[in-house]
Motif scaffolding. Structure first.
Motif, PDB file in Angstrom:
ATOM      1  N   ARG A  70       0.855  -1.189   0.000  1.00 48.48           N
ATOM      2  CA  ARG A  70       0.000   0.000   0.000  1.00 48.48           C
ATOM      3  C   ARG A  70       0.887   1.234   0.000  1.00 48.48           C
ATOM      4  O   ARG A  70       1.605   1.504   0.962  1.00 48.48           O
ATOM      5  N   MET A  74      -2.826   5.639  -1.007  1.00 49.09           N
ATOM      6  CA  MET A  74      -3.641   4.613  -1.662  1.00 49.09           C
ATOM      7  C   MET A  74      -4.730   4.130  -0.714  1.00 49.09           C
ATOM      8  O   MET A  74      -4.463   3.791   0.442  1.00 49.09           O
ATOM      9  N   GLU A  75      -5.970   4.087  -1.212  1.00 52.46           N
ATOM     10  CA  GLU A  75      -7.077   3.608  -0.382  1.00 52.46           C
ATOM     11  C   GLU A  75      -7.015   2.103  -0.203  1.00 52.46           C
ATOM     12  O   GLU A  75      -7.311   1.579   0.872  1.00 52.46           O
ATOM     13  N   TRP A  76      -6.652   1.399  -1.272  1.00 49.43           N
ATOM     14  CA  TRP A  76      -6.604  -0.059  -1.219  1.00 49.43           C
ATOM     15  C   TRP A  76      -5.203  -0.536  -1.588  1.00 49.43           C
ATOM     16  O   TRP A  76      -4.583   0.006  -2.497  1.00 49.43           O
ATOM     17  N   PRO A  77      -4.704  -1.571  -0.910  1.00 50.70           N
ATOM     18  CA  PRO A  77      -3.381  -2.102  -1.263  1.00 50.70           C
ATOM     19  C   PRO A  77      -3.429  -2.851  -2.590  1.00 50.70           C
ATOM     20  O   PRO A  77      -4.492  -3.267  -3.056  1.00 50.70           O
ATOM     21  N   ILE A  78      -2.275  -3.025  -3.191  1.00 49.66           N
ATOM     22  CA  ILE A  78      -2.137  -3.844  -4.397  1.00 49.66           C
ATOM     23  C   ILE A  78      -1.691  -5.236  -3.972  1.00 49.66           C
ATOM     24  O   ILE A  78      -0.731  -5.385  -3.215  1.00 49.66           O
ATOM     25  N   ARG A 203      -4.261  -4.095 -11.037  1.00 50.85           N
ATOM     26  CA  ARG A 203      -3.219  -3.096 -10.800  1.00 50.85           C
ATOM     27  C   ARG A 203      -1.854  -3.752 -10.565  1.00 50.85           C
ATOM     28  O   ARG A 203      -1.781  -4.834  -9.976  1.00 50.85           O
TER      29      ARG A 203
END
Length: 286
Positions: A70, A74-78, A203
């Motif tokens: 993250r 970033m709101e959401w981790p990759i 992503r």
């Protein structure tokens, strides 16, 4: 004679369709000289694969670790995957991480089945758990139940947004990728970033992150993979060259869950020998 090396293969110990014993026999039949068993977050297939290893096939024991990153803002981790080769499975830190990931995978799968059943989908947890055959339960086993119920035709269809991709998606716990790299190294293993530019999966992380991981101990990048376009493969090769990382190639074989064949993509022998030389956890068998 050309040495054929496939360093990313799955068995029923996680989400493949061949048992570990069947997997190594299939590898030999496919003309592989070296193959790796890299089930998701588990070493459960190591012993049966080793016991069934045909003469002439060298076996690399490994795992594919579920990781996340993250970035700032970033709101959401990759989500990303780290291939770990030849590590000591008894090293306490990594063993605890793997145990936690396996428990989460099972709890996540059970939650997904519960959501499906709440909408009247005729599958059961007992059925899904049975498909795992004692291995680590994952979404492909739920896909198998959906196929058996006649609701989808393929695993890819089951992973689409209508089903497991979005509507019935449940997030899973992953390892911080920097911590995972350090844990694999501490266990004498060699970490390689799996399919790092597979934009078809969603992503991808920026190259700057991979540079940071190289500083933390990342050893290689998987370039030749079915989910990489030709331009993505070249990008990964160039990045590996800039960072001094080895380049690998592999099938990411899952049996009938995917159409890719064993040995469809392979690793150069020189890169393989560098991986072996860097490992201090367990030896290559054979």
């Amino acid at each position: 004679m050309v040495t054929r090396i496939d360093l990313h293969c799955h068995s029923t110990a996680s989400d493949g369709t061949l048992t570990p014993a069947e997997l190594v026999c299939a590898g030999a039949a496919a003309g592989l000289d070296v193959m790796a068993i890299t089930d998701h977050d588990t070493t459960g297939g190591w012993a049966p694969a080793a016991a069934a290893r045909p003469d002439g096939l060298r076996l690399v024991r490994g795992a594919e670790l579920s990781c996340r990153w993250r970035g700032a803002g970033m709101e959401w981790p990759i989500a990303l995957h780290l291939l770990a080769y030849l590590f000591d499975p008894g090293e306490p830190r990594l063993a605890a991480d793997l145990a936690r990931l396996r428990l989460d995978r099972e709890q996540r799968a059970e939650k997904i089945v519960g959501k499906l059943r709440a909408d009247g989908v005729p599958i059961t947890w007992a059925e899904v758990h049975g498909y795992a055959a004692g291995g680590s339960v994952g979404r492909p086993h739920i896909a198998q139940a959906l196929i058996r119920a006649g609701l989808v035709r393929t695993t890819n269809e089951a992973f689409a947004s209508r089903w497991l991709g979005a509507r019935y998606f449940v997030p899973k716990a992953d390892l911080d990728v920097f911590e995972a790299v350090r844990a694999v190294r501490a266990a004498g293993g060699v970490p390689v970033f799996a399919h790092p530019r597979a934009t078809v999966r969603g992503r991808v992380v920026p190259d700057q992150l991979i540079a940071g991981l190289a500083d933390a101990g990342l050893f290689g990048l998987e370039a030749d993979h079915e989910d990489h376009s030709p331009s993505e493969r070249e990008h990964v090769r160039a990045l590996a060259g800039d960072l001094g990382l080895v380049v690998t190639g592999s099938s990411d074989f899952h049996g009938t869950h995917k159409t890719v064949r064993l040995g469809e993509f392979t690793t150069d022998p020189e890169a393989f020998e560098k991986i072996v030389s860097a490992a201090t956890g367990v030896p290559v068998l054979g």
